[in-house]
Design a protein around this motif. Sequence first.
Motif, PDB file in Angstrom:
ATOM      1  N   LEU A  75      -7.923  -5.901  -0.949  1.00  0.00           N
ATOM      2  CA  LEU A  75      -9.343  -6.144  -1.212  1.00  0.00           C
ATOM      3  C   LEU A  75     -10.004  -4.893  -1.796  1.00  0.00           C
ATOM      4  CD1 LEU A  75     -10.474  -8.215   1.875  1.00  0.00           C
ATOM      5  CD2 LEU A  75     -10.575  -8.939  -0.510  1.00  0.00           C
ATOM      6  N   TYR A  76      -9.638  -3.741  -1.237  1.00  0.00           N
ATOM      7  CA  TYR A  76     -10.258  -2.505  -1.701  1.00  0.00           C
ATOM      8  C   TYR A  76      -9.900  -2.241  -3.163  1.00  0.00           C
ATOM      9  CZ  TYR A  76     -12.331   2.087  -1.497  1.00  0.00           C
ATOM     10  OH  TYR A  76     -13.139   3.158  -1.727  1.00  0.00           O
ATOM     11  N   GLU A  77      -8.643  -2.518  -3.510  1.00  0.00           N
ATOM     12  CA  GLU A  77      -8.196  -2.307  -4.884  1.00  0.00           C
ATOM     13  C   GLU A  77      -8.925  -3.223  -5.862  1.00  0.00           C
ATOM     14  OE1 GLU A  77      -6.039  -0.013  -6.304  1.00  0.00           O
ATOM     15  OE2 GLU A  77      -6.391   0.921  -4.351  1.00  0.00           O
ATOM     16  N   GLN A  78      -9.338  -4.379  -5.382  1.00  0.00           N
ATOM     17  CA  GLN A  78     -10.011  -5.341  -6.264  1.00  0.00           C
ATOM     18  C   GLN A  78     -11.499  -5.077  -6.430  1.00  0.00           C
ATOM     19  OE1 GLN A  78      -9.080  -9.175  -4.546  1.00  0.00           O
ATOM     20  NE2 GLN A  78      -6.895  -8.743  -4.690  1.00  0.00           N
ATOM     21  N   LEU A  79     -12.038  -4.140  -5.627  1.00  0.00           N
ATOM     22  CA  LEU A  79     -13.475  -3.863  -5.740  1.00  0.00           C
ATOM     23  C   LEU A  79     -13.767  -3.263  -7.104  1.00  0.00           C
ATOM     24  CD1 LEU A  79     -14.668  -2.226  -2.380  1.00  0.00           C
ATOM     25  CD2 LEU A  79     -15.106  -4.528  -3.198  1.00  0.00           C
ATOM     26  N   ALA A  86       0.846  -1.196   0.000  1.00  0.00           N
ATOM     27  CA  ALA A  86       0.000   0.000   0.000  1.00  0.00           C
ATOM     28  C   ALA A  86       0.879   1.243   0.000  1.00  0.00           C
ATOM     29  CB  ALA A  86      -0.882  -0.001   1.235  1.00  0.00           C
ATOM     30  N   GLN A  87       0.391   2.287  -0.664  1.00  0.00           N
ATOM     31  CA  GLN A  87       1.200   3.505  -0.728  1.00  0.00           C
ATOM     32  C   GLN A  87       0.898   4.388   0.475  1.00  0.00           C
ATOM     33  OE1 GLN A  87       0.342   5.103  -4.565  1.00  0.00           O
ATOM     34  NE2 GLN A  87       1.616   3.595  -5.593  1.00  0.00           N
ATOM     35  N   HIS A  88       1.595   4.166   1.532  1.00  0.00           N
ATOM     36  CA  HIS A  88       1.428   4.997   2.722  1.00  0.00           C
ATOM     37  C   HIS A  88       2.198   6.288   2.466  1.00  0.00           C
ATOM     38  CE1 HIS A  88       1.147   0.918   4.972  1.00  0.00           C
ATOM     39  NE2 HIS A  88       0.151   1.130   4.141  1.00  0.00           N
ATOM     40  N   ASP A  89       1.644   7.399   2.944  1.00  0.00           N
ATOM     41  CA  ASP A  89       2.335   8.659   2.666  1.00  0.00           C
ATOM     42  C   ASP A  89       3.240   9.071   3.823  1.00  0.00           C
ATOM     43  OD1 ASP A  89       0.612   9.437   4.568  1.00  0.00           O
ATOM     44  OD2 ASP A  89      -0.299  11.069   3.426  1.00  0.00           O
ATOM     45  N   GLY A  90       3.464   8.155   4.723  1.00  0.00           N
ATOM     46  CA  GLY A  90       4.394   8.455   5.804  1.00  0.00           C
ATOM     47  C   GLY A  90       3.765   9.166   6.983  1.00  0.00           C
ATOM     48  N   GLN A  91       2.455   9.541   6.869  1.00  0.00           N
ATOM     49  CA  GLN A  91       1.821  10.217   7.996  1.00  0.00           C
ATOM     50  C   GLN A  91       1.399   9.187   9.045  1.00  0.00           C
ATOM     51  OE1 GLN A  91      -1.404  12.802   7.042  1.00  0.00           O
ATOM     52  NE2 GLN A  91      -0.308  13.753   5.363  1.00  0.00           N
ATOM     53  N   PHE A 147     -21.863   3.428   1.016  1.00  0.00           N
ATOM     54  CA  PHE A 147     -21.863   2.399  -0.035  1.00  0.00           C
ATOM     55  C   PHE A 147     -20.462   1.813  -0.189  1.00  0.00           C
ATOM     56  CE2 PHE A 147     -24.990   5.652  -1.926  1.00  0.00           C
ATOM     57  CZ  PHE A 147     -25.990   5.247  -1.061  1.00  0.00           C
ATOM     58  N   ARG A 148     -19.440   2.698  -0.120  1.00  0.00           N
ATOM     59  CA  ARG A 148     -18.052   2.200  -0.193  1.00  0.00           C
ATOM     60  C   ARG A 148     -17.767   1.304   1.000  1.00  0.00           C
ATOM     61  NH1 ARG A 148     -15.127   5.459  -3.912  1.00  0.00           N
ATOM     62  NH2 ARG A 148     -16.182   7.415  -4.386  1.00  0.00           N
ATOM     63  N   VAL A 149     -18.202   1.773   2.177  1.00  0.00           N
ATOM     64  CA  VAL A 149     -17.991   1.008   3.413  1.00  0.00           C
ATOM     65  C   VAL A 149     -18.607  -0.385   3.285  1.00  0.00           C
ATOM     66  CG1 VAL A 149     -18.808   0.825   5.804  1.00  0.00           C
ATOM     67  CG2 VAL A 149     -17.751   2.952   5.008  1.00  0.00           C
ATOM     68  N   LEU A 150     -19.871  -0.428   2.840  1.00  0.00           N
ATOM     69  CA  LEU A 150     -20.555  -1.728   2.793  1.00  0.00           C
ATOM     70  C   LEU A 150     -19.992  -2.617   1.689  1.00  0.00           C
ATOM     71  CD1 LEU A 150     -24.206  -0.669   3.668  1.00  0.00           C
ATOM     72  CD2 LEU A 150     -22.496  -1.732   5.135  1.00  0.00           C
ATOM     73  N   GLY A 151     -19.509  -2.010   0.613  1.00  0.00           N
ATOM     74  CA  GLY A 151     -18.852  -2.786  -0.448  1.00  0.00           C
ATOM     75  C   GLY A 151     -17.599  -3.476   0.090  1.00  0.00           C
ATOM     76  N   LEU A 152     -16.762  -2.699   0.767  1.00  0.00           N
ATOM     77  CA  LEU A 152     -15.526  -3.264   1.330  1.00  0.00           C
ATOM     78  C   LEU A 152     -15.853  -4.252   2.453  1.00  0.00           C
ATOM     79  CD1 LEU A 152     -12.475  -3.450   1.617  1.00  0.00           C
ATOM     80  CD2 LEU A 152     -12.532  -1.387   3.035  1.00  0.00           C
ATOM     81  N   ASN A 153     -16.864  -3.902   3.250  1.00  0.00           N
ATOM     82  CA  ASN A 153     -17.246  -4.772   4.366  1.00  0.00           C
ATOM     83  C   ASN A 153     -17.637  -6.167   3.854  1.00  0.00           C
ATOM     84  OD1 ASN A 153     -17.895  -5.001   7.282  1.00  0.00           O
ATOM     85  ND2 ASN A 153     -19.945  -5.401   6.486  1.00  0.00           N
TER      86      ASN A 153
END
Lengths: 324, 330, 81
Positions: free
Chosen positions: B98-102, B2-7, B50-56
Amino acid sequence: MLEVKSGGIETTVQDYPGRVGLLDQGIFPAGPMDDLAFRMANLLVGNDPGAAGLEVTAGGAEFAFTDNRVVAVCGADMQPRINGEPIELWRSYEVKAGDTLTLGWLNGPGFRSYVAVSGGIDVPVVLGSRATYAPGEIGGYEGRALKEGDQLPLGNTGNATPGRRVKPSLVPTYTSEWVVEAVRGPQADPDYFTTEDMEFFFSHAWTLDRNSNRTGYRLDIHQWQWARKTGGVAGGHPSNILDNGYPVGAVNVAGDQPIILTVDGPTLGGFVCCAVVAMGAMWKLGQMVPGWDKLRFKEVDIAQAAELVQQMNQLISEESLEGV
Amino acid sequence: MAQHDGQTSGVILATVPAREGRPKIVYRQAGDRFMLVEFGDMEFDLTMSFRVLGLNQALKDHGLDGLIETVPAIRSILIHYDSTRLKPDRLIQAVEDLYEQLPPFETLTIPSRRISLPIAFNDRWTRADIARYVEHIRKDAPNIINGNNLEYGAMYNGLRDAEELMEYVMATEWWSAAIGFFPGLPFLYPLDRRYAIVLPKYNPTRPWTPEGAVGIAGPCLAIYPVASAGGYQLFGRTIPIYDPKQRNAAFAENPILLRPGDRVTFGPRVSDEELIEIREAVYNGTYEYQIDHDATFDVGEYLRFLEETREEAEAFRRRQEEAAQRTPVP
Amino acid sequence: MAQERTIKSPLPGVFYRRPNPESEPYVKEGDRIEAGTTIGLVGVMKSFHEIKADSGGVVVRFLVENEEPIRVGQDLLVLGD
């Protein structure tokens, strides 16, 4: 059968780990407030450590047996007696049909005592558990605390073994000034609380409010600095957020008041959580006396908290027991 | 990776910045066995649900070893996991994968049952608890007019009268974004923004609320599954949504009726006497809950509907804001 | 000389001298009471437990105020002959 002669202040049927997997339906796990004493009691009588037993809170309960069983009482000292004869805590005893087990009033620190009976309490399994979950009126005996006259069915007694005890060096020590391991998050510093707020949180000796029970442990009011001025769209106060799920054991801060969400607590809401009690330290909450005991939170990280759980699981094993 | 931005500071384990087609995601440590996954910023945006429930759903289907359960809410998922078996970094990576594959957001189709619940507005049970509140808790509560919260609700939202408020409640479908607080309590949000009522909470909270009461606070509508304390403005009562005794076929598999992703409408409108009859029929098993089990929710279609109704929704929102400014808060 | 003894609380909580705020106290200083007489209530976790005298005598004085938080074993009142 176990006959309830007196339910005392609040006695409930519990099992461990309770109703896991239903947080998204609004159901916290329930189960014993002190899972260490609870599991030890089961182990002593030859049950699975998670088998259904009794949680006696604040003292004063009496039970009668209708057949031969092995029993153990672990946790706070409520001066337990069988047929009037004092018995030791953290030790298994044989009882016969007609015998009575009495728990009196608290003697020394601690607040909850656990009674395990060989075979376990055989109340119906509701949503995967026998634990009493009073907010939803489910589980245990008719979803409520026990009352005089209740008849609790018992399971088949397996390899019940009287005359065993927890090795004295391994019996947990109770106090009135507790140190509770906790992990930061999810709304700790830097974006919700200030660093100073969190330093205060992890150093203050908090007093447990007398209005504390299985749904929540209230701590002292404190004037937090807050990293935000308001809660924005979620409400006027900086403790407000858009509703999110609450972890079991979370220290939830509603306005000025921190509340530890204990095993019957709410699953979701719109207040920040600055820390979460480590799973391996939850048992200590069960032995705190509301209105009197003090607690400090000791910060641990996730790896240290996982280590605590492993130590505890090692403790709850046959190696911790010995013949008398 | 994952591309974490360091924060990563304090409890923020990772921040994945927004990019084409997806909002920012922040991963927060939530103790030693929970992690909070937050979408976007702290603002009210129903489409986040909707994004939440898709990933869930993807998380549930995937069956990651060490993952115990997930708790979706309006813009977040609380993940319960076993940290002795699953390390936080591994969990974050798995969620990102998983999120990337949605499928693209606009093409998401979410299983979403349609449920309609009869409602008695300004019913005798909520009026009785409101009267107790006036007698014992607060005599001068501005949110109580003529012994109910409906007239205040109309005033606060710039509506003609209580009758129009009731029409608004019945005019929109309500999206179940989360279930929680109490067993089976739904957090319902209006899908049709042209009827999106907003209300402040009780102050102080009300120690009593009847089981089945329907109330609104903020943009959210709740149905009380059990008699309990509460802070939402009450306007009616419906049929049970939680039955621990499982006395109706709707509760045969689960004492909890509603799930995240359900759509609820209120109707038909019934009298107190009719509600009593229906509730009795619920408990003796003869009432059949109105549930379309196979319905689905098309996110793309809904986004187009939002666009078509935007101007009307904006007009209502402005009217509400003006009204709210001249209405006292509790 | 009168033998003085105390009645102790068997549990932690809040001590109440009356069954409810509108009622008279269970017992007052100077009252002669029997063994088994209720002398007050202790409230713990929204549940109330009656505290009874374990012997008879005259109530000399209360050692705790109404609605005062109390510990297990704390002396509640002094009983004399």
